[in-house]
Design a protein around this motif. Structure first.
Motif, PDB file in Angstrom:
ATOM      1  N   ASN A  57     -17.486  63.859   9.380  1.00 34.14           N
ATOM      2  CA  ASN A  57     -18.126  64.186  10.775  1.00 34.14           C
ATOM      3  C   ASN A  57     -18.307  63.021  11.146  1.00 34.14           C
ATOM      4  O   ASN A  57     -18.241  62.759  12.367  1.00 34.14           O
ATOM      5  N   PHE A  58     -18.137  61.534  10.663  1.00 34.80           N
ATOM      6  CA  PHE A  58     -18.295  60.638  11.432  1.00 34.80           C
ATOM      7  C   PHE A  58     -17.078  60.023  12.318  1.00 34.80           C
ATOM      8  O   PHE A  58     -16.901  60.372  13.881  1.00 34.80           O
ATOM      9  N   TYR A  59     -15.914  60.449  11.926  1.00 37.45           N
ATOM     10  CA  TYR A  59     -14.856  60.976  12.648  1.00 37.45           C
ATOM     11  C   TYR A  59     -14.929  61.767  14.144  1.00 37.45           C
ATOM     12  O   TYR A  59     -14.545  61.813  15.130  1.00 37.45           O
ATOM     13  N   ILE A  75     -24.004  59.659  15.525  1.00 37.42           N
ATOM     14  CA  ILE A  75     -23.336  58.891  14.753  1.00 37.42           C
ATOM     15  C   ILE A  75     -24.680  57.880  14.259  1.00 37.42           C
ATOM     16  O   ILE A  75     -24.798  57.614  12.461  1.00 37.42           O
ATOM     17  N   LYS A  76     -25.525  57.621  15.167  1.00 40.51           N
ATOM     18  CA  LYS A  76     -26.371  56.693  14.690  1.00 40.51           C
ATOM     19  C   LYS A  76     -27.357  56.813  14.215  1.00 40.51           C
ATOM     20  O   LYS A  76     -28.272  56.735  13.292  1.00 40.51           O
ATOM     21  N   PHE A 114     -22.111  50.210  16.137  1.00 38.14           N
ATOM     22  CA  PHE A 114     -23.209  50.883  14.956  1.00 38.14           C
ATOM     23  C   PHE A 114     -23.159  50.041  13.960  1.00 38.14           C
ATOM     24  O   PHE A 114     -23.629  49.757  12.945  1.00 38.14           O
ATOM     25  N   PHE A 134     -26.219  57.978  10.311  1.00 40.64           N
ATOM     26  CA  PHE A 134     -26.260  56.644   8.938  1.00 40.64           C
ATOM     27  C   PHE A 134     -27.092  55.744   9.237  1.00 40.64           C
ATOM     28  O   PHE A 134     -27.478  55.955   8.259  1.00 40.64           O
ATOM     29  N   GLY A 150     -25.420  64.940   7.365  1.00 40.32           N
ATOM     30  CA  GLY A 150     -24.603  64.894   7.442  1.00 40.32           C
ATOM     31  C   GLY A 150     -23.204  65.548   6.825  1.00 40.32           C
ATOM     32  O   GLY A 150     -23.035  65.403   7.104  1.00 40.32           O
ATOM     33  N   PHE A 202     -17.646  63.487  15.373  1.00 44.90           N
ATOM     34  CA  PHE A 202     -18.259  63.156  16.276  1.00 44.90           C
ATOM     35  C   PHE A 202     -17.874  62.216  17.270  1.00 44.90           C
ATOM     36  O   PHE A 202     -17.841  61.885  18.343  1.00 44.90           O
ATOM     37  N   TYR A 203     -17.105  60.795  16.197  1.00 48.82           N
ATOM     38  CA  TYR A 203     -16.608  59.939  17.642  1.00 48.82           C
ATOM     39  C   TYR A 203     -15.627  60.650  18.088  1.00 48.82           C
ATOM     40  O   TYR A 203     -15.770  59.672  19.356  1.00 48.82           O
ATOM     41  N   SER A 220     -22.909  61.880  20.469  1.00 52.83           N
ATOM     42  CA  SER A 220     -22.067  61.698  20.170  1.00 52.83           C
ATOM     43  C   SER A 220     -22.428  59.983  19.137  1.00 52.83           C
ATOM     44  O   SER A 220     -22.076  59.997  17.914  1.00 52.83           O
ATOM     45  N   GLU A 221     -22.447  59.568  20.198  1.00 50.57           N
ATOM     46  CA  GLU A 221     -23.006  57.578  19.506  1.00 50.57           C
ATOM     47  C   GLU A 221     -24.155  57.592  18.413  1.00 50.57           C
ATOM     48  O   GLU A 221     -24.201  57.324  17.649  1.00 50.57           O
TER      49      GLU A 221
END
Length: 325
Positions: free
Chosen positions: A190-192, A148-149, A249, A152, A158, A194-195, A144-145
């Motif tokens: 999606n950020f949240y 996200i990278k 990030f 971004f 996204g 996947f976070y 997941s990290e």
């Protein structure tokens, strides 16, 4: 495989020309255990009439359909949230009403998410034009990290429509779309997702057709209001990470901010290049290394950082002369 109810959420606003194809593709899904939640965001055209016509063509789907009507136009993010609030499925799928899908999409995504015991599965997709489909292959990761990278840095998309989510991921972490901020509302959410996800999976298949013919779609023209939405969503992500004291990030946020203001470099207005310079100024030294942006736009950004406006004006003049009359 035991059937798992999947809720398909479709916001509807001003898509009369495209909605019939979209809904037909959803009703033709080979997966059966579905519910369809259509959110009418006070569309001013006859999109709902066309929706009802398609429903009548698929009587086997009629009992699976629910139409939710907003009393007034609330925007895309709010419409997605309304759909979520009515969803009964174990899994959530979001489809935009001017796009369409291949028939095996849900079946194959459910099979993958269940077999991998994942909370999110993401896939490739097509940029679809009048006479061709251009395949967009997403980078593979189960982390997941890392996702996200990559997101971004614009190295994976996204969007929410090439992903299937476990509904509990929304509920357990109180995740919603950002009401009122309808640009990049998908990346924000999606950020949240996947976070907080513990397991994600990549399915190396392509099902979704991202319609490139709808020139009136929300993301086509970026104006001041839309830019404000984008910046607000980024600000909330950045504030969340600061509150969490999570510095993983930091570098990627620089590229996200460059992505947020990149449309100002597409214009033929010197004022927008000056504006580009003042927004997120801490990112300007990184413009040449922002490889997701075409080289000529990186160079224009670099020239702006040096305030070489004569060269910018020359570029604008050339670009205006090259435009078809």
């Amino acid at each position: 495989m035991k059937p798992c109810l999947v809720s398909i959420i479709v916001p509807i606003y001003n898509v009369s020309q495209y909605i019939s194809k979209c809904i037909s593709s959803l009703f033709k899904q080979t997966y059966c255990d579905l519910e369809f939640i259509f959110v009418n965001d006070c569309t001013p055209d006859n999109s709902i009439e066309k929706l009802l016509n398609v429903i009548n063509e698929f009587p086997n789907r009629k009992d699976q359909v629910r139409i939710i009507n907003h009393e007034h136009n609330k925007g895309l993010a709010a419409a997605r949230n309304t759909g979520l609030s009515f969803a009964n499925g174990t899994y959530i799928y979001h489809c935009d009403s001017d796009d369409w899908m291949e028939p095996t999409a849900i079946s194959e995504m459910v099979s993958k998410i269940v077999s991998d015991k994942a909370e999110i599965v993401y896939t490739n997709f097509y940029f679809s034009y009048a006479n061709k489909n251009v395949l967009s292959v997403q980078q593979k990761t189960s982390n997941s990290e890392e996702f996200i990278k990559l997101m971004f840095k614009e190295e994976v998309h996204g969007a929410i429509w090439n992903k299937l989510y476990k509904k509990s991921l929304f509920i357990d972490n109180d995740i919603n779309f950002p009401n009122g901020n309808d640009m990049w509302e998908d990346l924000y959410t999606n950020f949240y997702l996947f976070y907080f996800s513990n397991k994600i999976s990549y399915l190396n298949s392509s099902f979704y057709h991202y319609n490139q013919e709808n020139i009136s779609s929300l993301g086509r023209e970026v104006n001041s209001k839309k830019l404000t939405s984008i910046f607000s969503n980024i600000s909330q992500i950045e504030s969340f990470l600061k509150k969490q004291k999570d510095a993983r990030f930091t570098t990627e946020l620089i590229y996200l901010k460059l992505a947020a203001k990149q449309t100002l470099l597409f214009t033929c207005d010197i004022k927008n290049f000056r504006k580009w310079l003042t927004i997120y100024p801490e990112t300007n030294p990184y413009i040449l290394s922002y490889k997701s942006l075409p080289l000529h736009l990186r160079l224009l950004g670099f020239l702006s950082t040096k305030k070489l406006w004569t060269f910018i004006r020359l570029w604008i003049l050339v670009k205006k002369n090259l435009k078809p009359q």
